[in-house]
Write an enzyme that holds these catalytic residues in place. Structure first.
Site, PDB file in Angstrom:
ATOM      1  N   CYS A 151     -19.201  -2.242   0.688  1.00 41.28           N
ATOM      2  CA  CYS A 151     -18.252  -0.882   0.920  1.00 41.28           C
ATOM      3  C   CYS A 151     -19.036  -0.228   2.121  1.00 41.28           C
ATOM      4  CB  CYS A 151     -18.121  -0.246  -0.203  1.00 41.28           C
ATOM      5  SG  CYS A 151     -17.262   1.415   0.066  1.00 41.28           S
ATOM      6  N   TYR A 205     -14.397  10.103  -2.421  1.00 46.09           N
ATOM      7  CA  TYR A 205     -13.401   9.512  -3.454  1.00 46.09           C
ATOM      8  C   TYR A 205     -13.355  10.363  -4.582  1.00 46.09           C
ATOM      9  CZ  TYR A 205     -12.382   5.477  -0.675  1.00 46.09           C
ATOM     10  OH  TYR A 205     -12.071   4.670   0.432  1.00 46.09           O
ATOM     11  N   ARG A 222       0.867  -1.286  -0.032  1.00 49.67           N
ATOM     12  CA  ARG A 222       0.017   0.004   0.068  1.00 49.67           C
ATOM     13  C   ARG A 222       0.764   1.372  -0.028  1.00 49.67           C
ATOM     14  NH1 ARG A 222      -4.935   1.677   4.177  1.00 49.67           N
ATOM     15  NH2 ARG A 222      -5.055   3.814   3.327  1.00 49.67           N
TER      16      ARG A 222
END
Length: 421
Positions: A164, A244, A90
């Site tokens: 999600c 996002y 990551r």
């Protein structure tokens, strides 16, 4: 009922376990199996999980193992929350895209593609082993990038639904702002995973009164601050984008920010070290407050609700999930995976009807869907050219010079996870 969590050694897991303990009437788990190759982490997390169950009077058994086949044998549902390559991968995903002037993020853009390439083959192998052990088991995918991973699972014929926590998080925030119970808030949530907009906020159910205009008028500043977007932009859009969307609507601003502060991966890695120290304390018998900063808020409640509905229990009949489009959004292919409210039951998820989508959002959805097509092809078949094509198609990349540089960096940083490289 037996549930298996793949990636059970994650520091997320106590959040999930807390939900299983609190909501045991909704989802009566008799055996919870945590499976993870990292034995040291797994034992710390498993010990805390047992103490959480004991404190809350849950009679279910918590089992820890590194044997995946034994873990999924007889499971009614398998939850996937794995991270191939760990926080080190990551960290790289969030770093090397910035070298090319692109957003460095673990679920979208070039970093998201790298994660998909590492993850899809591993998830498909796990799913095949689940199918051999119990063809009727449901797979609930919380592993990012959820849209691409869920599409890979569905394309291979698995009984899978993607999950999600963005929608449930917004539902809880809106309910608090409006002074109502979360169960009274139904979202007109539309888009792809990590590319969604709230086009309506309804009270009482899918056909209830839309109070989104009132929410924006009375609480627009608070919503905008939470999204880190200007209030006037929300007023012009008339909808609430997920956080996002900031990567798209303020790309260059975000890149400048990311270049001048520690990566989110570094922050999470430090937090994980603290959490694992806490989990090792035999006196700890509840999820610590620090876990809230780890991410995944309300994941446990969403997971319990979804698993209960799929397994014929008392889960909510309408939930926001990731599933096949099948004509719900007519401008996308039927086999695109979309994130929308759906009716969920023992036969799976069926999307609810969606009102006509503004071209402002539909165009970006179509563009990212095309990228996801190419990303999945690269994940399944490999090859430098397929990686390049996916990057060139992504709206956060889009220029051939960037795509060339990013392709080279992606392969160099992920070679150990790419069988074809």
């Amino acid at each position: 009922m037996k549930l298996t969590v793949v990636g059970g050694g994650s520091t997320y897991t106590p959040e999930l376990v807390d939900g299983f303990a609190r909501l045991r009437d909704t989802l009566p788990v008799q055996e919870l199996v945590l499976v993870d190759p990292a034995a040291d982490r797994l034992e710390l997390v498993g010990g805390l999980a047992r103490r959480i169950f004991a404190k809350q009077g849950h009679t279910g058994r918590v089992v820890t193992t590194s044997d995946l086949d034994a873990a999924v044998d007889g499971a009614d549902a398998v939850l996937l929350q794995l991270r191939v390559g760990g926080q080190a991968a990551r960290e790289r995903d969030e770093t090397w895209p910035l070298e090319c002037g692109c957003v460095g993020q673990e679920t979208t853009g070039a970093g998201g593609l790298a994660k998909a390439l590492r993850t899809v083959p591993v998830v498909l192998d796990i799913a095949e082993r689940v199918r051999r052990a119990n063809p009727g088991a449901w797979i609930i995918d919380f592993t990012n990038p959820v849209g691409i991973v869920t599409r890979a699972l569905l394309g291979a014929g698995h009984r899978a639904v993607g999950l999600c926590n963005v929608a449930i998080g917004l539902q809880r925030k809106f309910a608090a702002l409006l002074g109502v119970a979360p169960a009274d808030v139904h979202l007109d949530h539309v888009g792809l995973n990590h590319l969604t907009w709230e086009t309506g906020v309804r009270l009482g159910g899918p056909e209830g009164e839309d109070v989104l205009p009132r929410l924006l008028a009375e609480h627009g500043e608070a919503v905008a601050a939470d999204l880190r977007l200007p209030r006037p932009l929300l007023d012009r859009l008339g909808v609430v984008p997920s956080y996002y969307l900031r990567y798209y609507y303020a790309h260059d601003e975000v890149v400048d920010e990311l270049r001048t502060k520690p990566s989110r991966a570094a922050e999470v890695a430090a937090m994980e070290r603290q959490l694992l120290d806490m989990y090792g304390d035999p006196a700890l018998d509840e999820k610590p407050g620090l876990l809230a900063g780890r991410g995944g808020a309300y994941y446990s409640e969403a997971a319990v609700d979804l698993a209960a509905a799929l397994l014929g229990g008392e889960g909510s009949p309408y939930q926001v999930v990731n599933t096949y489009n099948r004509g719900t959004l007519p401008f996308l292919p039927d086999d695109a995976v979309i994130e929308v409210p759906a009716a969920v039951g023992a036969k799976g998820a069926t999307s609810l009807p969606v009102a006509a989508v503004d071209p402002l959002y539909a165009g970006l959805m179509a563009s990212v869907t095309a990228y996801e097509d190419l990303a999945l092809d690269a994940a399944l078949r490999g090859g430098r050219e397929r990686v390049f094509r996916a990057l060139l198609a992504h709206p956060l990349v889009g220029q051939y010079a960037y795509a060339e540089q990013l392709t080279d960096r992606l392969i160099a940083h992920n070679r150990e996870h790419l069988a074809w490289a």
